[in-house]
Design a protein around this motif. Structure first.
Motif, short mmCIF file in Angstrom:
data_model
loop_
_atom_site.label_atom_id
_atom_site.label_comp_id
_atom_site.label_asym_id
_atom_site.label_seq_id
_atom_site.Cartn_x
_atom_site.Cartn_y
_atom_site.Cartn_z
N ALA A 110 -37.95 50.89 110.23
CA ALA A 110 -37.95 51.45 111.57
C ALA A 110 -37.50 50.41 112.60
O ALA A 110 -37.74 49.21 112.45
N ILE A 111 -36.83 50.88 113.62
CA ILE A 111 -36.40 50.00 114.70
C ILE A 111 -37.00 50.53 115.99
O ILE A 111 -36.70 51.63 116.44
N ASP A 112 -37.90 49.76 116.59
CA ASP A 112 -38.56 50.15 117.83
C ASP A 112 -37.55 50.12 118.97
O ASP A 112 -36.81 49.16 119.13
N THR A 113 -37.55 51.17 119.77
CA THR A 113 -36.61 51.20 120.89
C THR A 113 -36.86 50.05 121.87
O THR A 113 -35.97 49.63 122.58
N ASN A 114 -38.10 49.56 121.90
CA ASN A 114 -38.40 48.43 122.79
C ASN A 114 -37.67 47.16 122.36
O ASN A 114 -37.52 46.23 123.14
N GLN A 115 -37.25 47.13 121.09
CA GLN A 115 -36.57 45.96 120.58
C GLN A 115 -35.05 46.13 120.57
O GLN A 115 -34.33 45.23 120.18
N VAL A 116 -34.57 47.29 120.99
CA VAL A 116 -33.13 47.55 121.03
C VAL A 116 -32.53 46.86 122.25
O VAL A 116 -33.00 47.05 123.37
N ALA A 121 -30.88 58.65 117.40
CA ALA A 121 -29.73 57.75 117.23
C ALA A 121 -29.95 56.47 118.03
O ALA A 121 -29.55 55.39 117.59
N PHE A 122 -30.58 56.58 119.17
CA PHE A 122 -30.87 55.39 119.97
C PHE A 122 -32.11 54.67 119.48
O PHE A 122 -32.20 53.44 119.52
N HIS A 123 -33.06 55.44 118.98
CA HIS A 123 -34.32 54.86 118.47
C HIS A 123 -34.08 53.98 117.25
O HIS A 123 -34.65 52.90 117.12
N ASN A 124 -33.26 54.46 116.34
CA ASN A 124 -32.98 53.72 115.11
C ASN A 124 -31.48 53.47 115.03
O ASN A 124 -30.73 54.27 114.46
N THR A 125 -31.04 52.39 115.60
CA THR A 125 -29.61 52.10 115.66
C THR A 125 -29.04 51.76 114.29
O THR A 125 -27.82 51.80 114.10
N ALA A 126 -29.89 51.41 113.33
CA ALA A 126 -29.40 51.12 111.97
C ALA A 126 -28.88 52.39 111.31
O ALA A 126 -27.94 52.35 110.52
N VAL A 127 -29.49 53.52 111.64
CA VAL A 127 -29.07 54.81 111.11
C VAL A 127 -28.16 55.50 112.11
O VAL A 127 -27.08 55.99 111.78
N GLY A 128 -28.61 55.54 113.36
CA GLY A 128 -27.83 56.24 114.37
C GLY A 128 -27.81 57.72 114.09
O GLY A 128 -28.84 58.39 114.10
N TYR A 129 -26.64 58.22 113.78
CA TYR A 129 -26.50 59.64 113.45
C TYR A 129 -25.57 59.79 112.27
O TYR A 129 -24.55 59.10 112.18
N CYS A 130 -25.93 60.69 111.39
CA CYS A 130 -25.11 60.99 110.21
C CYS A 130 -25.02 62.50 110.10
O CYS A 130 -26.02 63.21 110.30
N GLN A 131 -23.84 63.02 109.81
CA GLN A 131 -23.69 64.45 109.64
C GLN A 131 -24.62 64.93 108.52
O GLN A 131 -24.63 64.38 107.44
N GLY A 132 -25.37 65.95 108.82
CA GLY A 132 -26.41 66.42 107.93
C GLY A 132 -27.75 66.37 108.62
O GLY A 132 -28.62 67.22 108.42
N LEU A 133 -27.92 65.34 109.48
CA LEU A 133 -29.16 65.21 110.23
C LEU A 133 -29.31 66.35 111.23
O LEU A 133 -30.43 66.70 111.61
N ASN A 134 -28.19 66.93 111.66
CA ASN A 134 -28.29 68.04 112.60
C ASN A 134 -28.99 69.24 111.96
O ASN A 134 -29.74 69.96 112.63
N PHE A 135 -28.78 69.45 110.65
CA PHE A 135 -29.45 70.57 109.99
C PHE A 135 -30.93 70.28 109.76
O PHE A 135 -31.77 71.17 109.90
#
Length: 302
Positions: free
Chosen positions: A54-60, A109-123
């Motif tokens: 996990a990536i904390d948004t406070n650390q982004v 996507a902003f909360h976890n910048t390591a993942v961000g967004y990947c097609q499939g997550l929308n479903f």
């Protein structure tokens, strides 16, 4: 003597495993599915967030131009995918709900910048929002799924997690259905060509909604094992048709269309849980072997 003793202990373990599996029961009612007497030895586990994932948004670092650029790219992808998410469902025909889904995906996507967004997550996120009708709950459930229930790189840019899961499915099929495995490898050796939506979308959009939600009930109960149970059950049930398919043009449509006919979700889930000697350690063994061969410096994962 040592070999005989080892064989005897293995046989004893298998007998104990079989007795436990015979006690497994699936209780289904109109709204939920619960499983009781789950294996309390090997399969007992507690889902907990991995702080390394996990990536904390406070650390982004919001002033980091690379992070901002990456987020902008993902935001553009999200805006393009939201209108294509369950477009026929009445819930997403309302603009306010499409905007809500966009906010959930953008926030993650902003909360976890390591993942961000990947097609499939929308479903996946779309199904969460549809069921919960609450943006915050949908966000945190999506967070939990990605960072606690699935391999850390399932939604990575290089899709290593998906390739690994597809390979694990190959190995499980080889163990249980060697003839079907051999035939499928001759026709379509890259399983990710048909199981992408199975693993990335957690069967969203590939089965009737009620069946998908029953799978999710089990997913939150026993984590990723159900994804393989469902895949193996589906492949087994259409084995005659698959064996008759002699090219990708015949096999791929069969793999895509057959799941959409699984309307009897109760019966299907019960059949999936009839798979015996289905151990988490076997899945982890196959995962580890693939990663050691394809991901330099990889460590054993669960």
């Amino acid at each position: 003597e040592d070999e005989d003793k080892e064989e005897e202990e293995k046989k004893k373990d298998d007998e104990e495993e079989e007795k436990k599996e015979e006690k497994d029961s699936i209780e289904l009612d109109d709204t939920t599915m619960t499983a009781t007497t789950i294996d309390e030895t090997e399969d007992e586990f507690e889902i907990a967030p991995d702080p390394n994932r996990a990536i904390d948004t406070n650390q982004v670092d919001i002033e980091n131009p690379k992070i901002i650029k990456r987020f902008q790219i993902h935001y553009k992808m999200i805006r393009g995918d939201v209108p294509r998410t369950y477009p026929q469902h009445p819930y997403y025909q309302l603009e306010e709900n499409r905007e809500a889904l966009g906010r959930v995906l953008s926030a993650y996507a902003f909360h976890n910048t390591a993942v961000g967004y990947c097609q499939g997550l929308n479903f996946v996120g779309g199904m969460m929002l549809l069921v919960m009708n609450d943006e915050e709950k949908a966000f945190w459930t999506l967070h939990r799924i990605i960072e606690s229930y699935l391999p850390a790189d399932m939604y990575s840019d290089n899709m290593k997690g998906l390739f690994c899961e597809a390979n694990v499915l190959q190995r499980l099929l080889e163990d249980r259905k060697p003839k079907l495995y051999k035939h499928m490898m001759q026709v379509t050796p890259h399983f990710e060509t048909f199981c992408t939506q199975w693993f990335l979308c957690l069967y969203c959009g590939t089965m009737p909604v009620e069946t998908t939600l029953r799978i999710w009930d089990a997913f939150f109960l026993e984590s990723y094992k159900i994804l393989y149970r469902v895949a193996l059950t589906l492949l087994t049930e259409i084995e005659p048709q698959l064996m008759a398919a002699d090219d990708m043009g015949a096999m791929i449509p069969l793999l895509q269309e057959s799941p959409m006919m699984l309307y009897d979700c109760r019966s299907f889930i019960k059949r999936a849980f009839k798979i015996r000697r289905f151990r988490r350690t076997t899945i982890l063994k196959h995962r580890t072997a693939w990663r050691h061969a394809h991901v330099p410096g990889s460590m054993d994962i669960d």
